[in-house]
Motif scaffolding. Structure first.
Motif, PDB file in Angstrom:
ATOM      1  N   LYS A   1       0.819  -1.225   0.000  1.00 28.19           N
ATOM      2  CA  LYS A   1       0.000   0.000   0.000  1.00 28.19           C
ATOM      3  C   LYS A   1       0.850   1.271   0.000  1.00 28.19           C
ATOM      4  N   PRO A   2       1.812   1.438   0.931  1.00 27.53           N
ATOM      5  CA  PRO A   2       2.622   2.665   0.884  1.00 27.53           C
ATOM      6  C   PRO A   2       3.474   2.765  -0.382  1.00 27.53           C
ATOM      7  N   CYS A   3       3.906   1.630  -0.900  1.00 24.58           N
ATOM      8  CA  CYS A   3       4.694   1.621  -2.132  1.00 24.58           C
ATOM      9  C   CYS A   3       3.868   2.162  -3.292  1.00 24.58           C
ATOM     10  N   VAL A   4       2.640   1.704  -3.411  1.00 22.62           N
ATOM     11  CA  VAL A   4       1.756   2.152  -4.487  1.00 22.62           C
ATOM     12  C   VAL A   4       1.459   3.640  -4.341  1.00 22.62           C
ATOM     13  N   ILE A   5       1.196   4.083  -3.115  1.00 24.86           N
ATOM     14  CA  ILE A   5       0.940   5.502  -2.877  1.00 24.86           C
ATOM     15  C   ILE A   5       2.155   6.332  -3.305  1.00 24.86           C
ATOM     16  N   GLY A   6       3.355   5.872  -2.961  1.00 25.38           N
ATOM     17  CA  GLY A   6       4.572   6.584  -3.344  1.00 25.38           C
ATOM     18  C   GLY A   6       4.763   6.638  -4.844  1.00 25.38           C
ATOM     19  N   ILE A   7       4.474   5.540  -5.540  1.00 20.89           N
ATOM     20  CA  ILE A   7       4.616   5.505  -6.998  1.00 20.89           C
ATOM     21  C   ILE A   7       3.635   6.475  -7.647  1.00 20.89           C
ATOM     22  N   ILE A   8       2.384   6.465  -7.165  1.00 21.11           N
ATOM     23  CA  ILE A   8       1.376   7.367  -7.730  1.00 21.11           C
ATOM     24  C   ILE A   8       1.756   8.818  -7.465  1.00 21.11           C
ATOM     25  N   LEU A   9       2.206   9.114  -6.251  1.00 17.91           N
ATOM     26  CA  LEU A   9       2.608  10.475  -5.903  1.00 17.91           C
ATOM     27  C   LEU A   9       3.797  10.926  -6.753  1.00 17.91           C
ATOM     28  N   ALA A  10       4.798  10.066  -6.898  1.00 19.57           N
ATOM     29  CA  ALA A  10       5.973  10.417  -7.704  1.00 19.57           C
ATOM     30  C   ALA A  10       5.594  10.652  -9.155  1.00 19.57           C
ATOM     31  N   THR A  11       4.693   9.826  -9.681  1.00 21.18           N
ATOM     32  CA  THR A  11       4.242  10.007 -11.061  1.00 21.18           C
ATOM     33  C   THR A  11       3.502  11.328 -11.217  1.00 21.18           C
ATOM     34  N   GLY A  12       2.621  11.641 -10.260  1.00 16.45           N
ATOM     35  CA  GLY A  12       1.884  12.910 -10.314  1.00 16.45           C
ATOM     36  C   GLY A  12       2.807  14.109 -10.267  1.00 16.45           C
ATOM     37  N   VAL A  13       3.777  14.078  -9.366  1.00 17.90           N
ATOM     38  CA  VAL A  13       4.722  15.191  -9.251  1.00 17.90           C
ATOM     39  C   VAL A  13       5.545  15.317 -10.534  1.00 17.90           C
ATOM     40  N   THR A  14       5.995  14.189 -11.077  1.00 19.93           N
ATOM     41  CA  THR A  14       6.767  14.207 -12.321  1.00 19.93           C
ATOM     42  C   THR A  14       5.952  14.799 -13.462  1.00 19.93           C
TER      43      THR A  14
END
Length: 188
Positions: free
Chosen positions: A114-127
């Protein structure tokens, strides 16, 4: 050769895309840019189009990229490759679900993902936000129109979620974004 490259690339995306389509965007981005199939800007546009069309983003992107690289057969192959792992995993998971769901290891894996997926989504959004709002040409410049649209959409989301305590449908955000785009890009 392109067929094998498409199949293996999107099979990889399908195998390692935990968290759904939004989690897969960074992996699709990496695969597409590594192979040189699309530019960063075209990929950003295709993500926006894939988000606003019916169906999963990951499948829409795979279909478009397959079509752009190898025609209809490439589109079918890339789409098949991206959904194949999920199809197989779901079949296996459903068969074993009743026996293992309450097992501590399974719950630990799910809790860790769960935290891994949240981090990936957040990083993609910021990028995507930075890539859309900042141009890295000869010198770093901000695309003021993109910044304005991003800030307005962020404010709308904030107002609805935190001040009005209401959810806003993604459909309205997409519509608002389109209207803002028409208005702001027509102002010269």
């Amino acid at each position: 050769m392109i067929y094998l490259e498409l199949f293996l690339a999107f099979l990889k995306v399908g195998c390692f895309s935990f968290g759904g389509a939004y989690g897969a965007i960074s992996l699709i981005r990496d695969v597409v840019l590594t192979h040189g199939w699309l530019s960063e800007e075209t990929l950003t546009y295709m993500i926006a189009v894939s988000e606003s069309t019916p169906g999963p983003i990951m499948v829409n992107l795979a279909t478009y990229i397959g079509l752009s690289q190898a025609g209809i057969s490439g589109a079918v192959l890339a789409t098949f490759a991206v959904v194949l792992p999920a199809f197989v995993i779901i079949l296996l998971f459903v068969a074993a679900l009743k026996r293992v769901w309450n097992h501590g290891c399974v719950q630990a894996v799910i809790g860790g993902l769960k935290p891994c997926v949240i981090g990936i989504i957040l990083a993609t959004g910021v990028t995507m936000i930075l890539g859309n709002c900042i141009r890295l040409e000869e010198n770093v410049t901000a695309d003021i129109r993109s910044v304005i649209v991003t800030v307005i959409l962020g404010a709308v989301l904030f107002i609805f979620k935190y001040l009005l305590k209401k959810k806003i449908s993604p459909m309205w955000i997409i519509l608002c974004s389109a209207i803002l785009g028409i208005i702001i890009w027509e102002i010269r």
